[in-house]
Design a protein around this motif. Structure first.
Motif, PDB file in Angstrom:
ATOM      1  N   SER A 121       3.802   0.588   5.907  1.00 30.38           N
ATOM      2  CA  SER A 121       3.842   1.535   6.097  1.00 30.38           C
ATOM      3  C   SER A 121       3.562   0.544   7.717  1.00 30.38           C
ATOM      4  O   SER A 121       2.697  -0.645   7.568  1.00 30.38           O
ATOM      5  N   TRP A 122       3.514   1.200   9.210  1.00 26.41           N
ATOM      6  CA  TRP A 122       2.609   0.578  10.377  1.00 26.41           C
ATOM      7  C   TRP A 122       1.625   0.905  10.435  1.00 26.41           C
ATOM      8  O   TRP A 122       0.834   0.303  10.715  1.00 26.41           O
ATOM      9  N   ILE A 123       1.741   2.009  10.011  1.00 26.57           N
ATOM     10  CA  ILE A 123      -0.124   2.340  10.390  1.00 26.57           C
ATOM     11  C   ILE A 123      -0.239   3.396   9.996  1.00 26.57           C
ATOM     12  O   ILE A 123      -1.251   4.301   9.967  1.00 26.57           O
ATOM     13  N   HIS A 124       0.347   3.715   8.741  1.00 24.30           N
ATOM     14  CA  HIS A 124      -0.107   4.350   7.162  1.00 24.30           C
ATOM     15  C   HIS A 124       0.103   6.063   7.792  1.00 24.30           C
ATOM     16  O   HIS A 124       0.363   6.735   7.394  1.00 24.30           O
ATOM     17  N   GLU A 125       1.857   5.999   8.587  1.00 24.40           N
ATOM     18  CA  GLU A 125       2.860   6.878   9.025  1.00 24.40           C
ATOM     19  C   GLU A 125       2.858   7.869   7.920  1.00 24.40           C
ATOM     20  O   GLU A 125       3.775   7.052   6.626  1.00 24.40           O
ATOM     21  N   LEU A 126       3.857   8.533   7.700  1.00 29.26           N
ATOM     22  CA  LEU A 126       4.095   9.489   6.822  1.00 29.26           C
ATOM     23  C   LEU A 126       5.682   9.243   6.746  1.00 29.26           C
ATOM     24  O   LEU A 126       5.855  10.591   7.826  1.00 29.26           O
ATOM     25  N   ASN A 127       6.432   9.390   5.704  1.00 35.26           N
ATOM     26  CA  ASN A 127       7.685   9.018   5.844  1.00 35.26           C
ATOM     27  C   ASN A 127       8.109  10.312   6.146  1.00 35.26           C
ATOM     28  O   ASN A 127       9.482  10.589   6.393  1.00 35.26           O
TER      29      ASN A 127
END
Length: 306
Positions: A121-127
């Motif tokens: 991920s980029w900032i541990h975002e939820l897809n």
């Protein structure tokens, strides 16, 4: 609003629920007859180096929880790398781009010591909350950051929190990914199907039972509290390994530096490695190595085995 969205699940037409199920599906199994050097079992250790992104992804600003993330870099990762070096065991580290940018020297050391770094991920975002364009942009930019820092283009991915959107597999295919490690349809590797069509992408499956966070995660602002003693966690992991060994398959483990890295817990990892090595005929490898070997050496009869 689409009328179908107003229906209860038990009212869905077959076409609808089949479409949901087939978005990302397990295809042919990819278990080799044996592993490199005649090894009976492949051991794929992994570490999700989330660090501060666990707090940042939801807009959190807790200094205390950010410091917990920093522990992962200051203590957890060095302690893990030293342990892996002592036993000559390879592993894979999944790193959000923001964590990599905060700690580029950590990522360079990981690669220098022979381990793999994968997209996380980029900032541990939820897809699952992202539109296609944003999810694709973040994945590709995260890969660029990891390559720029380490000099190695990542070939594998683990979604943050194993959160898989209807677009994730499509984006992975567009990227040309070798493997994914976010889904749970098996205990051994398998090929992923996108809407019923083989993608060529290997799934190296995970499971919550083989994840340290399930047993040790703590958040004093919620009802989340650790509930399993380290001895119990070790017993679960050991039993999972022993069963994989007896079956001649894959043992995959997911840990987090800011969780497993403590003095009272790191012994779980060490004892597990010692236990596996004492068994003999075990191949410690990165997830990319396991995925490549499984893809290239799957038994010819595997497609009709199930």
């Amino acid at each position: 609003m689409d009328q179908r969205g107003e229906l209860e699940p038990w009212q869905w037409p077959e076409e609808h629920w089949r479409q949901l199920v087939n978005q990302a599906r397990a295809g042919r199994p990819l278990r080799p007859k044996s592993w490199p050097g005649g090894a009976r079992c492949a051991v794929a250790l992994s570490f999700d180096s989330d660090h501060e992104t666990n707090e940042l992804r939801d807009g959190g600003k807790s200094i205390g929880r950010l410091s917990w993330g920093q522990y992962g870099n200051r203590v957890g990762v060095p302690r893990i790398l030293d342990l892996l070096d002592r036993y000559g065991a390879k592993a894979t580290f999944y790193v959000p781009a923001v964590a990599a940018l905060l700690y580029p020297d950590e990522q360079r050391r990981v690669v220098r010591e022979g381990h793999e770094i994968g997209i996380h991920s980029w900032i541990h975002e939820l897809n699952s909350v992202l539109p296609y364009e944003a999810e694709r942009d973040l994945m590709f930019r995260a890969a660029d950051v990891l390559e720029e820092i380490t000099g190695v283009r990542p070939v594998g991915m683990r979604t943050a929190s194993w959160d898989f959107s209807p677009n994730t597999l499509r984006i992975e295919k567009e990227y040309g990914l070798l493997y994914d490690s976010s889904l749970m349809a098996d205990e051994d590797c398998y090929e992923l199907l996108l809407d019923g069509v083989p993608t060529g992408i290997v799934e190296l499956p995970v499971e919550w039972v083989r994840d340290d966070a399930v047993y040790f995660m703590m958040n004093r602002f919620s009802s989340l509290r650790p509930y399993t003693p380290p001895e119990g966690v070790f017993d679960i992991f050991r039993r999972e390994f022993d069963a994989a060994y007896e079956a001649g398959g894959l043992f995959q483990l997911t840990c987090h530096p800011h969780i497993i890295g403590y003095r009272s817990r790191i012994w779980i990892l060490e004892e597990l490695i010692r236990h596996a090595k004492a068994k003999g005929h075990v191949w410690f490898a990165t997830h990319a190595e396991v995925a490549t070997y499984a893809r290239d050496h799957a038994e010819a009869t595997a497609e009709t085995a199930r």
